[in-house]
Design a protein around this motif. Structure first.
Motif, PDB file in Angstrom:
ATOM      1  N   LEU A 151       0.830  -1.204   0.000  1.00  0.00           N
ATOM      2  CA  LEU A 151       0.000   0.000   0.000  1.00  0.00           C
ATOM      3  C   LEU A 151       0.861   1.250   0.000  1.00  0.00           C
ATOM      4  CD1 LEU A 151      -2.772  -1.115   2.519  1.00  0.00           C
ATOM      5  CD2 LEU A 151      -2.969  -0.911   0.033  1.00  0.00           C
ATOM      6  N   LYS A 152       1.961   1.226   0.740  1.00  0.00           N
ATOM      7  CA  LYS A 152       2.867   2.379   0.757  1.00  0.00           C
ATOM      8  C   LYS A 152       3.464   2.629  -0.623  1.00  0.00           C
ATOM      9  CE  LYS A 152       4.241   2.064   5.633  1.00  0.00           C
ATOM     10  NZ  LYS A 152       5.358   1.766   6.571  1.00  0.00           N
ATOM     11  N   ILE A 153       3.818   1.547  -1.321  1.00  0.00           N
ATOM     12  CA  ILE A 153       4.385   1.691  -2.662  1.00  0.00           C
ATOM     13  C   ILE A 153       3.338   2.244  -3.628  1.00  0.00           C
ATOM     14  CG2 ILE A 153       5.362   0.433  -4.616  1.00  0.00           C
ATOM     15  CD1 ILE A 153       6.645  -1.472  -2.604  1.00  0.00           C
ATOM     16  N   ILE A 154       2.092   1.781  -3.499  1.00  0.00           N
ATOM     17  CA  ILE A 154       1.015   2.297  -4.350  1.00  0.00           C
ATOM     18  C   ILE A 154       0.849   3.798  -4.151  1.00  0.00           C
ATOM     19  CG2 ILE A 154      -1.494   2.305  -4.662  1.00  0.00           C
ATOM     20  CD1 ILE A 154      -1.458  -0.696  -4.222  1.00  0.00           C
ATOM     21  N   VAL A 155       0.817   4.231  -2.897  1.00  0.00           N
ATOM     22  CA  VAL A 155       0.693   5.654  -2.587  1.00  0.00           C
ATOM     23  C   VAL A 155       1.881   6.423  -3.152  1.00  0.00           C
ATOM     24  CG1 VAL A 155       0.631   7.361  -0.732  1.00  0.00           C
ATOM     25  CG2 VAL A 155      -0.719   5.265  -0.535  1.00  0.00           C
ATOM     26  N   ALA A 156       3.087   5.860  -2.997  1.00  0.00           N
ATOM     27  CA  ALA A 156       4.290   6.535  -3.500  1.00  0.00           C
ATOM     28  C   ALA A 156       4.251   6.695  -5.014  1.00  0.00           C
ATOM     29  CB  ALA A 156       5.529   5.736  -3.086  1.00  0.00           C
ATOM     30  N   VAL A 157       3.794   5.657  -5.715  1.00  0.00           N
ATOM     31  CA  VAL A 157       3.722   5.712  -7.183  1.00  0.00           C
ATOM     32  C   VAL A 157       2.802   6.836  -7.642  1.00  0.00           C
ATOM     33  CG1 VAL A 157       2.808   4.491  -9.193  1.00  0.00           C
ATOM     34  CG2 VAL A 157       4.309   3.299  -7.607  1.00  0.00           C
ATOM     35  N   VAL A 158       1.623   6.937  -7.025  1.00  0.00           N
ATOM     36  CA  VAL A 158       0.654   7.967  -7.414  1.00  0.00           C
ATOM     37  C   VAL A 158       1.146   9.356  -7.018  1.00  0.00           C
ATOM     38  CG1 VAL A 158      -1.706   8.788  -7.100  1.00  0.00           C
ATOM     39  CG2 VAL A 158      -1.262   6.335  -7.267  1.00  0.00           C
ATOM     40  N   VAL A 159       1.675   9.498  -5.801  1.00  0.00           N
ATOM     41  CA  VAL A 159       2.129  10.807  -5.317  1.00  0.00           C
ATOM     42  C   VAL A 159       3.282  11.331  -6.171  1.00  0.00           C
ATOM     43  CG1 VAL A 159       3.264  11.989  -3.398  1.00  0.00           C
ATOM     44  CG2 VAL A 159       1.324  10.501  -2.957  1.00  0.00           C
ATOM     45  N   VAL A 160       4.250  10.471  -6.479  1.00  0.00           N
ATOM     46  CA  VAL A 160       5.385  10.889  -7.301  1.00  0.00           C
ATOM     47  C   VAL A 160       4.921  11.302  -8.698  1.00  0.00           C
ATOM     48  CG1 VAL A 160       7.453  10.028  -8.488  1.00  0.00           C
ATOM     49  CG2 VAL A 160       7.122   9.571  -6.054  1.00  0.00           C
ATOM     50  N   PHE A 161       3.984  10.549  -9.255  1.00  0.00           N
ATOM     51  CA  PHE A 161       3.453  10.896 -10.577  1.00  0.00           C
ATOM     52  C   PHE A 161       2.815  12.281 -10.554  1.00  0.00           C
ATOM     53  CE2 PHE A 161       0.113  11.025 -13.788  1.00  0.00           C
ATOM     54  CZ  PHE A 161       0.778  10.568 -14.915  1.00  0.00           C
ATOM     55  N   VAL A 162       2.006  12.551  -9.538  1.00  0.00           N
ATOM     56  CA  VAL A 162       1.320  13.842  -9.445  1.00  0.00           C
ATOM     57  C   VAL A 162       2.320  14.979  -9.233  1.00  0.00           C
ATOM     58  CG1 VAL A 162      -0.279  15.209  -8.053  1.00  0.00           C
ATOM     59  CG2 VAL A 162      -0.845  12.847  -8.617  1.00  0.00           C
ATOM     60  N   ILE A 163       3.270  14.791  -8.314  1.00  0.00           N
ATOM     61  CA  ILE A 163       4.240  15.844  -8.021  1.00  0.00           C
ATOM     62  C   ILE A 163       5.084  16.178  -9.250  1.00  0.00           C
ATOM     63  CG2 ILE A 163       6.323  16.381  -6.688  1.00  0.00           C
ATOM     64  CD1 ILE A 163       5.115  14.887  -4.356  1.00  0.00           C
ATOM     65  N   CYS A 164       5.482  15.156  -9.995  1.00  0.00           N
ATOM     66  CA  CYS A 164       6.358  15.371 -11.150  1.00  0.00           C
ATOM     67  C   CYS A 164       5.614  15.922 -12.367  1.00  0.00           C
ATOM     68  CB  CYS A 164       7.065  14.069 -11.530  1.00  0.00           C
ATOM     69  SG  CYS A 164       8.282  13.497 -10.335  1.00  0.00           S
ATOM     70  N   GLU A 165       4.410  15.420 -12.622  1.00  0.00           N
ATOM     71  CA  GLU A 165       3.737  15.725 -13.885  1.00  0.00           C
ATOM     72  C   GLU A 165       2.681  16.823 -13.793  1.00  0.00           C
ATOM     73  OE1 GLU A 165       4.889  14.450 -16.536  1.00  0.00           O
ATOM     74  OE2 GLU A 165       6.161  12.913 -15.636  1.00  0.00           O
ATOM     75  N   LEU A 166       2.039  16.985 -12.638  1.00  0.00           N
ATOM     76  CA  LEU A 166       0.936  17.939 -12.530  1.00  0.00           C
ATOM     77  C   LEU A 166       1.359  19.387 -12.742  1.00  0.00           C
ATOM     78  CD1 LEU A 166      -2.055  18.399 -12.020  1.00  0.00           C
ATOM     79  CD2 LEU A 166      -1.576  18.444  -9.557  1.00  0.00           C
ATOM     80  N   PRO A 167       2.457  19.890 -12.140  1.00  0.00           N
ATOM     81  CA  PRO A 167       2.818  21.309 -12.324  1.00  0.00           C
ATOM     82  C   PRO A 167       2.990  21.701 -13.786  1.00  0.00           C
ATOM     83  CG  PRO A 167       4.070  20.363 -10.522  1.00  0.00           C
ATOM     84  CD  PRO A 167       3.362  19.220 -11.185  1.00  0.00           C
ATOM     85  N   PHE A 168       3.683  20.876 -14.562  1.00  0.00           N
ATOM     86  CA  PHE A 168       3.897  21.191 -15.968  1.00  0.00           C
ATOM     87  C   PHE A 168       2.586  21.239 -16.738  1.00  0.00           C
ATOM     88  CE2 PHE A 168       4.688  19.566 -20.330  1.00  0.00           C
ATOM     89  CZ  PHE A 168       5.382  20.658 -20.815  1.00  0.00           C
ATOM     90  N   ASN A 169       1.679  20.314 -16.442  1.00  0.00           N
ATOM     91  CA  ASN A 169       0.401  20.291 -17.144  1.00  0.00           C
ATOM     92  C   ASN A 169      -0.506  21.443 -16.736  1.00  0.00           C
ATOM     93  OD1 ASN A 169      -0.066  17.613 -18.877  1.00  0.00           O
ATOM     94  ND2 ASN A 169       1.264  17.090 -17.156  1.00  0.00           N
ATOM     95  N   ILE A 170      -0.378  21.919 -15.503  1.00  0.00           N
ATOM     96  CA  ILE A 170      -1.131  23.116 -15.094  1.00  0.00           C
ATOM     97  C   ILE A 170      -0.670  24.324 -15.898  1.00  0.00           C
ATOM     98  CG2 ILE A 170      -1.480  24.747 -13.201  1.00  0.00           C
ATOM     99  CD1 ILE A 170      -1.531  22.402 -11.292  1.00  0.00           C
ATOM    100  N   VAL A 171       0.647  24.493 -16.033  1.00  0.00           N
ATOM    101  CA  VAL A 171       1.187  25.611 -16.826  1.00  0.00           C
ATOM    102  C   VAL A 171       0.738  25.491 -18.279  1.00  0.00           C
ATOM    103  CG1 VAL A 171       3.304  26.717 -17.649  1.00  0.00           C
ATOM    104  CG2 VAL A 171       3.168  25.884 -15.294  1.00  0.00           C
ATOM    105  N   LEU A 172       0.758  24.258 -18.802  1.00  0.00           N
ATOM    106  CA  LEU A 172       0.331  24.033 -20.182  1.00  0.00           C
ATOM    107  C   LEU A 172      -1.148  24.367 -20.355  1.00  0.00           C
ATOM    108  CD1 LEU A 172       2.233  23.016 -22.393  1.00  0.00           C
ATOM    109  CD2 LEU A 172       1.212  20.767 -22.166  1.00  0.00           C
ATOM    110  N   LEU A 173      -1.966  24.028 -19.371  1.00  0.00           N
ATOM    111  CA  LEU A 173      -3.397  24.329 -19.413  1.00  0.00           C
ATOM    112  C   LEU A 173      -3.636  25.834 -19.391  1.00  0.00           C
ATOM    113  CD1 LEU A 173      -6.353  23.411 -19.319  1.00  0.00           C
ATOM    114  CD2 LEU A 173      -6.154  23.275 -16.831  1.00  0.00           C
ATOM    115  N   MET A 174      -2.895  26.565 -18.563  1.00  0.00           N
ATOM    116  CA  MET A 174      -3.023  28.027 -18.505  1.00  0.00           C
ATOM    117  C   MET A 174      -2.707  28.653 -19.856  1.00  0.00           C
ATOM    118  SD  MET A 174      -1.231  28.676 -14.784  1.00  0.00           S
ATOM    119  CE  MET A 174      -1.166  30.446 -15.060  1.00  0.00           C
ATOM    120  N   GLN A 175      -1.649  28.167 -20.474  1.00  0.00           N
ATOM    121  CA  GLN A 175      -1.273  28.698 -21.785  1.00  0.00           C
ATOM    122  C   GLN A 175      -2.323  28.362 -22.837  1.00  0.00           C
ATOM    123  OE1 GLN A 175       0.875  30.754 -22.508  1.00  0.00           O
ATOM    124  NE2 GLN A 175       1.462  30.579 -24.661  1.00  0.00           N
TER     125      GLN A 175
END
Length: 319
Positions: free
Chosen positions: A203-227
């Motif tokens: 369960l810890k690994i599952i949480v880590a996989v999702v959290v790392v994905f969000v932290i790494c990929e979400l900021p860039f996609n937010i900036v892309l969405l704004m543009q």
């Protein structure tokens, strides 16, 4: 940025190369998960190979010409799509292995099926990358400053830009994110209901996989969405806004690059099978004796004794 790119290149190259060596010479791609992990490592490595070019570009300017610009920009994009789609396939594979354990284990052609899926992912990624290959060129953006960028048609430029941005957000983030959330939520529920199984680590690994994905990929996609929203609204941006947006792209894109260094850790290094194979690599390279190898090897049974119905899936498909 050149130093940052260099660190990501070296660490990602070491991690993903180790994954490839393990699967080619030791695991022999025996399971569906092996095929997906190998495909993910290849996508990450090909993506990492574009970073030295971007490091030179960030340090001075683009000095490699238009042809190389097309190749590097296309390689960057095709491996971005293939990596993200492979992550979605991995989550579906884990769902099938754990939640639909009986069904997946009765399949005789599961490895061949995974190879076909990976080929389909690469073909789809290449098709989506055609705009980058066609429109990329070495462009003189400022006096005596050449950059590798996409030069859009003057009449339909905004439509093409929006199409490229939307495709990148949907395929490169939204589809993998939604797939991971659905599959891993059901997997977590299944593990919580299992008895006699050391589920806390999984369960810890599952949480880590999702959290790392969000932290790494979400900021860039937010900036892309704004543009994208600004282009759709046809709003003129000030010089200050354009400069801030450029900085935001550089920073968030750099954060997204870190993901390819973390994939080997999250998806492979934590598994018992990989640790055992890594010990064998050390033994074959002379860094470990046969006695030390035998003392350090751990079997899947010793590591965890899963509940009935989950035993095979946790051994073959480590979380």
């Amino acid at each position: 940025m050149p130093c940052f790119y260099s660190v990501i290149f070296v660490t990602g190259l070491l991690g993903n190369s180790l994954v490839m060596v393990t699967y080619v010479f030791y695991e022999k791609l025996k399971t569906m998960t092996d095929v997906y992990m190998m495909n993910l490592a290849i996508a990450d490595l090909l993506f990492l190979c574009t970073l030295p070019f971007w490091a030179v570009d960030a340090h001075s300017e683009w000095i490699f010409g238009t042809s190389m610009c097309k190749i590097v920009n296309s390689a960057y994009t095709v491996n971005l799509y293939s990596c993200m789609l492979t992550l979605a396939c991995v989550s579906v594979n884990r769902y099938n292995a754990i939640v639909q354990a009986t069904k997946i284990l009765n399949s005789r052609n599961k490895r061949f099926h995974s190879i076909l899926v990976c080929l389909g992912v690469w073909v789809f990624a290449i098709i989506l990358t055609l705009p980058e290959f066609i429109l990329s060129k070495a462009y003189i953006d400022l006096p005596d400053k050449t950059t590798c960028t996409m030069v859009y048609p003057p009449n339909s430029g905004s439509i093409v830009i929006v199409g490229v941005y939307v495709t990148q957000m949907v395929v490169g983030f939204l589809i993998p994110f939604v797939t991971m959330i659905i599959c891993y939520s059901i997997i977590a529920k299944t593990l919580l209901q299992a008895k006699g199984f050391q589920k806390h680590k999984s369960l810890k690994i599952i949480v880590a996989v999702v959290v790392v994905f969000v932290i790494c990929e979400l900021p860039f996609n937010i900036v892309l969405l704004m543009q994208t929203l600004q282009i759709v609204r046809e709003e003129d941006s000030s010089c200050e806004y354009s400069a801030n947006f450029d900085y935001a792209i550089i920073v968030t894109e750099g954060i997204a690059y870190v993901h390819c260094c973390l994939n080997p850790v999250l998806y492979v290094f934590l598994g018992v099978k990989f640790r055992n194979s890594f010990l064998k690599i050390l033994k074959d390279s002379g860094c470990l004796s046969q006695k030390q190898l035998a003392g350090n090897l751990k079997t899947e049974y010793e590591t965890s004794q899963p509940a009935s119905g989950i035993s095979e899936t946790t051994n073959m498909y480590p979380l």
